[in-house]
Scaffold this active site. Structure first.
Site, PDB file in Angstrom:
ATOM      1  CG  ASP A 132     -32.576 -14.561  -7.698  1.00  0.00           C
ATOM      2  OD1 ASP A 132     -33.073 -14.206  -8.787  1.00  0.00           O
ATOM      3  OD2 ASP A 132     -31.944 -13.790  -6.954  1.00  0.00           O
ATOM      4  CE1 TYR A 155     -28.061 -14.698  -4.555  1.00  0.00           C
ATOM      5  CE2 TYR A 155     -28.608 -14.140  -6.813  1.00  0.00           C
ATOM      6  CZ  TYR A 155     -28.969 -14.244  -5.492  1.00  0.00           C
ATOM      7  OH  TYR A 155     -30.228 -13.896  -5.086  1.00  0.00           O
ATOM      8  CG  ASP A 186     -33.674 -11.179 -10.332  1.00  0.00           C
ATOM      9  OD1 ASP A 186     -34.222 -12.197  -9.867  1.00  0.00           O
ATOM     10  OD2 ASP A 186     -32.453 -10.990 -10.251  1.00  0.00           O
ATOM     11  CD  GLU A 200     -34.827  -8.700  -4.907  1.00  0.00           C
ATOM     12  OE1 GLU A 200     -33.821  -8.073  -4.518  1.00  0.00           O
ATOM     13  OE2 GLU A 200     -34.946  -9.144  -6.062  1.00  0.00           O
TER      14      GLU A 200
END
Ligand SMILES: *[C@@H]1O[C@H](CO)[C@@H](O)[C@H](O)[C@H]1NC(C)=O
Length: 500
Positions: free
Chosen positions: A89, A240, A92, A480
């Site tokens: 995603d 999430y 990571d 990120e």
């Protein structure tokens, strides 16, 4: 690195803003002079290339991001199923199904509305969708089950490790009739249905497979209602966690199935459930958790085309939402930074910038095709204004901002060099073939040096509300990248490359 990138859900009635009088601030105030002309096509190419850097599984011979290698080749083995493939995603190595499905829906919507503007990049955009849908077909292969995540986020986030070296727990998490997840299943149905439109003429057989699967997954989502954050709390929260409920994903799934299949049952489902499922509620953001704005804009297209008068309320909700984004409106849910960037609380702000700009642009197109405007109380907004606002956000991302910084890696002269991304920040397998263990990676995480591998096209979380940007790995909310920042941007860049 835990990433609770959800902004708190608001409860501001959408229509309230219709009655708020406002004046527009000068739109080009900050960067009126000295703007460069952007190469939107180059940015489009790069925004699509980014997805190759996020690939999990066996990389194909034509893989262009060469510093990545195969990874996650045993995913699903603990559950006795093949869950190899799909996308990481963000920075990571977990495969989170909820944002992956949303990314797929948005990449598909980008192609459906702007594929004709992509030129030779259309092929790569379609391949980016297929990398996701091949995986989504695997996770939905068993009726009544959806595998919604591979990888233990605590185990993963505790390590700074290349995906190729992963030795963290690769637990496969699933939902089923006893552990429902209408949010993630609804979004997965939406993704499969939207992608079926992308492949309709390119690969009719694959398209039918996607659509048939979407129908089944939607049935499951609707029949066994519940939030996956309840069923799988410890696996998905706070990463999430679906704070916003699952009602929006049911309508969203039905809206995409309606668009893809034209079957009357989905139109009736939307009509019947509009109020029950709160189509007009909490319509203050659009992202992997909250689909309300997207539902209303998507369905409004039909209202505008005069094909669905019975959906008029969706158009009113969409109008109200669009008005709430205009600068000068005092709206608690959307702010602008002094440099002109849309800003919403909660971290990873650029996800809001690209998805809200996408809605401004698609709505503008739907309006211009039918010669309509958005009423917005005293100050009607024209399609040209909405396009201008969307373009302003894209230009900010590409470098028209107080720091003169492009927030897309590899685009422009100045861009983030220390993105919060394991594969980008650790040496490549080619440069360093020996295994780098969980904690051995920490020195690369903490290093002040630039990342050795350029993740070209990655757009990061971006500056804070004062337009400041640290370019530092530990500041994950700023540094990120994520797949759902880029997915709507692909559509925006396609449009502006054809209409600069
Ligand atoms: C924004 O970031 C800058 C630099 O990192 C920092 O000094 C400032 O306090 C931040 N502002 C807010 C509102 O977070």
């Amino acid at each position: 690195m835990a990433r609770n990138i959800h902004s708190s859900p608001g409860n501001v009635p959408a229509l309230r803003v219709l009655f708020v009088a406002f004046t527009l601030i000068p739109l080009r105030s900050v960067t009126a002079s000295g703007q460069q002309q952007h190469n939107y096509f180059e940015a489009l190419q790069k925004s699509i290339l980014f997805f190759e850097g996020q690939r999990s599984g066996h990389l194909p011979p034509d893989q262009r991001v060469r510093w990545r290698r195969d990874s996650g080749l045993h995913d699903g083995a603990t559950a006795g199923v093949d869950l190899i493939g799909g996308y990481y995603d963000a920075g990571d190595n977990v495969k989170f199904g909820f944002p992956m499905a949303f990314t797929t829906t948005m990449l598909s919507w980008s192609i459906i509305d702007f594929g004709r503007n992509m030129g030779p990049e259309l092929r790569n955009a379609v391949r980016a969708v297929k990398w996701a849908t091949d995986y989504l077909l695997k996770v939905t292969a068993v009726p009544g089950v959806v595998y919604v995540q591979v990888g233990d986020p605590y185990s993963d986030h505790n390590c700074w490790e290349r995906p190729e070296d992963m030795d963290t727990l690769r637990t496969a998490f699933k939902i089923d009739a006893h552990h429902p997840g209408s949010d993630v299943a609804g979004e997965t149905a939406a993704a499969l249905a939207a992608a079926s439109i992308v492949f309709r003429s390119r690969d009719p057989e694959y398209s039918r497979l996607l659509l048939n699967r979407a129908v089944k997954v939607f049935e499951f989502a609707d029949k066994y209602r519940g939030a996956y954050s309840n069923s799988l709390y410890h696996a998905v929260c706070p990463f999430y966690c679906a704070v916003n409920g699952y009602q929006d994903e049911l309508l969203w799934g039905a809206a995409w199935l309606h668009k893809a299949s034209r079957r009357r049952e989905y139109r009736e489902y939307i009509y019947k459930n509009e109020v029950v499922l709160h189509a007009g509620d909490s319509i203050n953001e659009f992202g992997w958790d909250n689909k309300h704005a997207g539902i209303n804009v998507l369905i409004s297209k039909e209202v505008l085309m005069g094909k669905a008068g019975y959906f008029e309320s969706f158009k009113q909700n969409a109008d109200g939402f669009i008005c709430s984004l205009l600068p000068g409106v005092s709206h608690p849910q959307v702010q602008y930074s002094p440099g002109g960037l849309i800003f919403k609380a909660g971290g990873s702000n650029m996800q809001h910038v690209t998805s809200l700009s996408f809605l401004l642009l698609v709505y503008s197109n739907y309006l211009s095709h039918t010669n309509k405007i958005v009423p917005c109380g005293q100050s009607p907004a024209s399609p040209a204004l909405l396009k201008h606002l969307a373009k302003r956000q894209v230009d900010y991302i590409l470098g028209d901002n107080p720091l003169r910084m492009s927030y897309m890696v590899g685009y422009g002269a100045h861009y983030p060099r220390r993105i919060h991304h394991r594969a980008s920040s650790l040496p490549s397998i080619q440069a360093h073939p020996a295994h780098i263990g969980c904690k051995a990676g920490s020195r690369y995480f903490l290093s002040p040096n630039p990342n050795p591998n350029l993740l070209v096209g990655a757009v990061v979380g971006g500056p804070n509300v004062t337009d400041a940007f640290p370019d530092s790995r530990p500041y994950f909310q700023e540094s990120e990248p994520t797949t759902y920042i880029n997915a709507p941007l692909v559509g925006l860049l396609a449009f502006f490359s054809a209409h600069p």
